[in-house]
Write a protein that holds these residues in place. Structure first.
Motif, mmCIF file in Angstrom:
data_model
loop_
_atom_site.group_PDB
_atom_site.id
_atom_site.type_symbol
_atom_site.label_atom_id
_atom_site.label_comp_id
_atom_site.label_asym_id
_atom_site.label_seq_id
_atom_site.Cartn_x
_atom_site.Cartn_y
_atom_site.Cartn_z
ATOM 1 N N ASP A 18 0.838 -1.204 0.000
ATOM 2 C CA ASP A 18 0.000 0.000 0.000
ATOM 3 C C ASP A 18 0.880 1.263 0.000
ATOM 4 O OD1 ASP A 18 -3.137 0.609 0.855
ATOM 5 O OD2 ASP A 18 -1.726 2.213 1.382
ATOM 6 N N ILE A 19 0.441 2.310 -0.708
ATOM 7 C CA ILE A 19 1.254 3.540 -0.760
ATOM 8 C C ILE A 19 1.275 4.269 0.583
ATOM 9 C CG2 ILE A 19 1.027 3.938 -3.252
ATOM 10 C CD1 ILE A 19 -1.101 6.062 -2.562
ATOM 11 N N ASP A 21 1.737 2.599 3.458
ATOM 12 C CA ASP A 21 2.402 1.766 4.451
ATOM 13 C C ASP A 21 3.453 2.616 5.153
ATOM 14 O OD1 ASP A 21 2.876 -1.356 5.175
ATOM 15 O OD2 ASP A 21 4.737 -0.203 5.338
ATOM 16 N N ARG A 22 3.500 2.544 6.484
ATOM 17 C CA ARG A 22 4.403 3.423 7.242
ATOM 18 C C ARG A 22 5.872 3.068 7.060
ATOM 19 N NH1 ARG A 22 1.930 6.652 11.326
ATOM 20 N NH2 ARG A 22 3.904 6.603 12.462
ATOM 21 N N GLY A 23 6.145 1.828 6.656
ATOM 22 C CA GLY A 23 7.521 1.467 6.335
ATOM 23 C C GLY A 23 7.961 2.230 5.099
ATOM 24 N N TYR A 24 7.100 2.253 4.120
ATOM 25 C CA TYR A 24 7.365 2.935 2.855
ATOM 26 C C TYR A 24 7.435 4.451 3.047
ATOM 27 C CZ TYR A 24 6.383 4.563 -1.905
ATOM 28 O OH TYR A 24 6.426 5.217 -3.100
ATOM 29 N N GLN A 25 6.530 5.025 3.827
ATOM 30 C CA GLN A 25 6.488 6.484 3.960
ATOM 31 C C GLN A 25 7.487 7.055 4.960
ATOM 32 O OE1 GLN A 25 2.313 7.630 4.582
ATOM 33 N NE2 GLN A 25 2.343 8.277 2.421
ATOM 34 N N PHE A 26 7.658 6.358 6.077
ATOM 35 C CA PHE A 26 8.476 6.924 7.168
ATOM 36 C C PHE A 26 9.737 6.102 7.479
ATOM 37 C CE2 PHE A 26 4.099 8.245 8.664
ATOM 38 C CZ PHE A 26 4.262 9.614 8.508
ATOM 39 N N GLY A 27 9.839 4.924 6.884
ATOM 40 C CA GLY A 27 10.870 3.998 7.366
ATOM 41 C C GLY A 27 10.534 3.558 8.779
ATOM 42 N N ASP A 28 9.224 3.553 9.088
ATOM 43 C CA ASP A 28 8.755 3.252 10.444
ATOM 44 C C ASP A 28 8.613 1.744 10.615
ATOM 45 O OD1 ASP A 28 7.634 3.178 12.941
ATOM 46 O OD2 ASP A 28 5.781 4.232 12.395
ATOM 47 N N GLY A 29 9.751 1.093 10.829
ATOM 48 C CA GLY A 29 9.731 -0.355 10.996
ATOM 49 C C GLY A 29 11.131 -0.877 11.228
ATOM 50 N N ILE A 30 11.244 -2.171 11.246
ATOM 51 C CA ILE A 30 12.500 -2.845 11.591
ATOM 52 C C ILE A 30 12.689 -4.043 10.680
ATOM 53 C CG2 ILE A 30 12.580 -2.126 14.009
ATOM 54 C CD1 ILE A 30 11.158 -4.976 14.442
ATOM 55 N N TYR A 31 13.903 -4.588 10.672
ATOM 56 C CA TYR A 31 14.164 -5.717 9.765
ATOM 57 C C TYR A 31 15.247 -6.621 10.321
ATOM 58 C CZ TYR A 31 18.548 -3.583 8.167
ATOM 59 O OH TYR A 31 19.824 -3.076 8.112
ATOM 60 N N GLU A 32 15.428 -7.759 9.675
ATOM 61 C CA GLU A 32 16.538 -8.662 9.982
ATOM 62 C C GLU A 32 17.000 -9.313 8.683
ATOM 63 O OE1 GLU A 32 18.544 -9.591 12.460
ATOM 64 O OE2 GLU A 32 17.633 -8.181 13.865
ATOM 65 N N VAL A 33 18.264 -9.688 8.666
ATOM 66 C CA VAL A 33 18.824 -10.472 7.561
ATOM 67 C C VAL A 33 19.468 -11.705 8.177
ATOM 68 C CG1 VAL A 33 20.472 -10.525 5.650
ATOM 69 C CG2 VAL A 33 19.282 -8.386 6.215
ATOM 70 N N GLY A 94 2.567 -0.671 9.795
ATOM 71 C CA GLY A 94 1.303 -0.945 9.132
ATOM 72 C C GLY A 94 0.805 0.178 8.238
ATOM 73 N N ILE A 95 -0.421 0.036 7.796
ATOM 74 C CA ILE A 95 -1.019 0.938 6.810
ATOM 75 C C ILE A 95 -2.045 1.833 7.502
ATOM 76 C CG2 ILE A 95 -2.427 1.030 4.706
ATOM 77 C CD1 ILE A 95 -1.279 -1.957 4.273
ATOM 78 N N ALA A 96 -1.871 3.160 7.356
ATOM 79 C CA ALA A 96 -2.789 4.115 7.988
ATOM 80 C C ALA A 96 -2.634 5.455 7.290
ATOM 81 C CB ALA A 96 -2.452 4.259 9.475
ATOM 82 N N PRO A 97 -3.675 6.337 7.322
ATOM 83 C CA PRO A 97 -3.547 7.669 6.737
ATOM 84 C C PRO A 97 -2.307 8.359 7.307
ATOM 85 C CG PRO A 97 -5.799 7.301 7.413
ATOM 86 C CD PRO A 97 -4.992 6.140 7.952
ATOM 87 N N ARG A 98 -1.558 9.023 6.445
ATOM 88 C CA ARG A 98 -0.261 9.544 6.850
ATOM 89 C C ARG A 98 -0.351 10.615 7.935
ATOM 90 N NH1 ARG A 98 3.456 13.483 6.156
ATOM 91 N NH2 ARG A 98 5.619 12.852 6.022
ATOM 92 N N PRO A 103 -0.626 5.129 14.509
ATOM 93 C CA PRO A 103 -2.044 5.009 14.166
ATOM 94 C C PRO A 103 -2.876 4.862 15.440
ATOM 95 C CG PRO A 103 -0.725 3.519 12.832
ATOM 96 C CD PRO A 103 0.188 4.102 13.856
ATOM 97 N N LEU A 104 -4.057 5.492 15.478
ATOM 98 C CA LEU A 104 -4.895 5.444 16.675
ATOM 99 C C LEU A 104 -5.469 4.052 16.900
ATOM 100 C CD1 LEU A 104 -6.829 8.838 16.713
ATOM 101 C CD2 LEU A 104 -4.917 8.079 18.158
ATOM 102 N N LYS A 105 -6.049 3.518 15.864
ATOM 103 C CA LYS A 105 -6.651 2.188 15.995
ATOM 104 C C LYS A 105 -5.563 1.128 16.081
ATOM 105 C CE LYS A 105 -9.603 2.726 12.379
ATOM 106 N NZ LYS A 105 -8.884 2.486 11.341
ATOM 107 N N ASP A 106 -5.982 -0.070 16.387
ATOM 108 C CA ASP A 106 -5.026 -1.149 16.495
ATOM 109 C C ASP A 106 -4.678 -1.658 15.092
ATOM 110 O OD1 ASP A 106 -3.347 -2.401 18.156
ATOM 111 O OD2 ASP A 106 -4.720 -4.043 18.663
ATOM 112 N N VAL A 107 -3.866 -0.889 14.381
ATOM 113 C CA VAL A 107 -3.458 -1.253 13.020
ATOM 114 C C VAL A 107 -2.397 -2.349 13.093
ATOM 115 C CG1 VAL A 107 -2.310 -0.402 10.931
ATOM 116 C CG2 VAL A 107 -3.981 1.044 12.119
#
Ligand code: PLP
Length: 282
Positions: A18-19, A21-33, A94-98, A103-107
């Motif tokens: 989704d356009i 997605d907070r990972g895509y918009q903010f880099g709001d997330g984490i990862y592992e390799v 997750g995905i929420a209005p920017r 996000p307020l709800k449990d996204v």
């Protein structure tokens, strides 16, 4: 080629994001390799532990159990018939209005994973690599394996433009870590690396090196060292999941030691390979 999207195994071409997605918009997330050798995951438990720790540190709730994620990864390896390579996994808020606040709800978080073939970097492991010193301009929570990698990217790009394998970052006088690796020096038989503070990522490779040093009576200290100490070291190497124990033979214009991988680095490479064998034999 199969991938995991939100826990489902699907074809890569069917995966969409989704356009907003907070990972895509903010880099709001984490990862592992995670490395895969002989079709088996290497130090998966350690990586997954760090994944949940990173999530906790940014207040992201991963609504999957560790064993679920592990079995998704195992299925991916199977389906994609991966022998030697990596699994990449990322979780965003997750995905929420920017808007910046959570996000307020449990996204639900967004979860993706995929595999990629990647041979061990044999030639570089044998010959060693050149590096470039770059000022560390990153934020003060480098202990989190965050999707925000701009500082790391800009450092690596500078290195690449100088035909270097890696950037060695320093905050003023103090050497912190590589752009995607930890940095170690050897002086008079002692291995030294930056302490696991907020200024570096506590690499899983770093932890394995620490462990094999302890098991083999190799002096290992977590202690800050300066750029000057780096340039005057007997040996320098870096450690990371993809690069393993990688000899560094040059820093900027300074040749390290004899300009070839040193004996301690060779010994640690051997001990590291043995550890891989132990975990990932067929
Ligand atoms: N430091 C940074 C900034 C990294 O991105 C990485 C890994 O990519 C490392 C250190 C090494 O960590 P690991 O050994 O867990 O791959």
């Amino acid at each position: 080629e199969k991938v995991i999207v939100n826990g489902e195994l699907i074809e890569r071409k069917d995966a969409v994001m989704d356009i907003e997605d907070r990972g895509y918009q903010f880099g709001d997330g984490i990862y592992e390799v995670i490395r895969v050798y002989n079709g088996k995951m290497y130090t998966a438990e350690e990586h997954l532990k760090r994944l949940y720790e990173s999530a906790e540190k940014i207040g992201l709730k991963i609504h999957y159990q560790k064993d679920e994620i592990k079995s998704h990864a195992a299925r991916l390896i199977d389906e994609n018939m991966l022998e030697t390579g990596i699994i990449y996994m990322q979780f965003s808020r997750g995905i929420a209005p920017r808007q910046h606040a959570f996000p307020l709800k449990d996204v639900a978080c967004s979860y993706i994973a995929y595999t990629r073939e990647m041979p061990r970097p044999e030639a570089s492991l044998d010959k060693g690599v050149k590096t470039l010193l770059v000022e560390d301009i990153r934020w003060l929570r480098c202990d989190i394996k965050s999707l925000n990698l701009l500082g790391n990217i800009l450092a690596k790009q500078k290195a690449a433009e100088s035909d270097c394998y890696e950037a060695i970052q320093h905050r003023g006088e103090i050497v912190t870590e590589g752009s995607s690796s930890n940095v170690f020096i050897v002086k008079d038989g002692t291995v030294m690396t930056h302490p696991a503070t907020n200024l570096i990522l506590n690499g899983i490779t770093r932890q394995v090196i620490q462990k094999v040093c302890a098991e083999n009576a190799v002096p290992f200290v977590e202690k800050e060292f300066t750029v000057e100490q780096l340039l005057a070291a007997d040996e320098v190497f870096l450690g990371s999941t993809t690069s393993e124990v990688m000899p560094i033979i040059q820093v900027d214009k300074t040749v390290i030691g004899e300009g070839v991988p040193g004996s301690m680095t060779r010994k640690l490479q051997e001990l590291f390979s043995q550890h891989i064998q132990k975990e990932c034999t067929l």
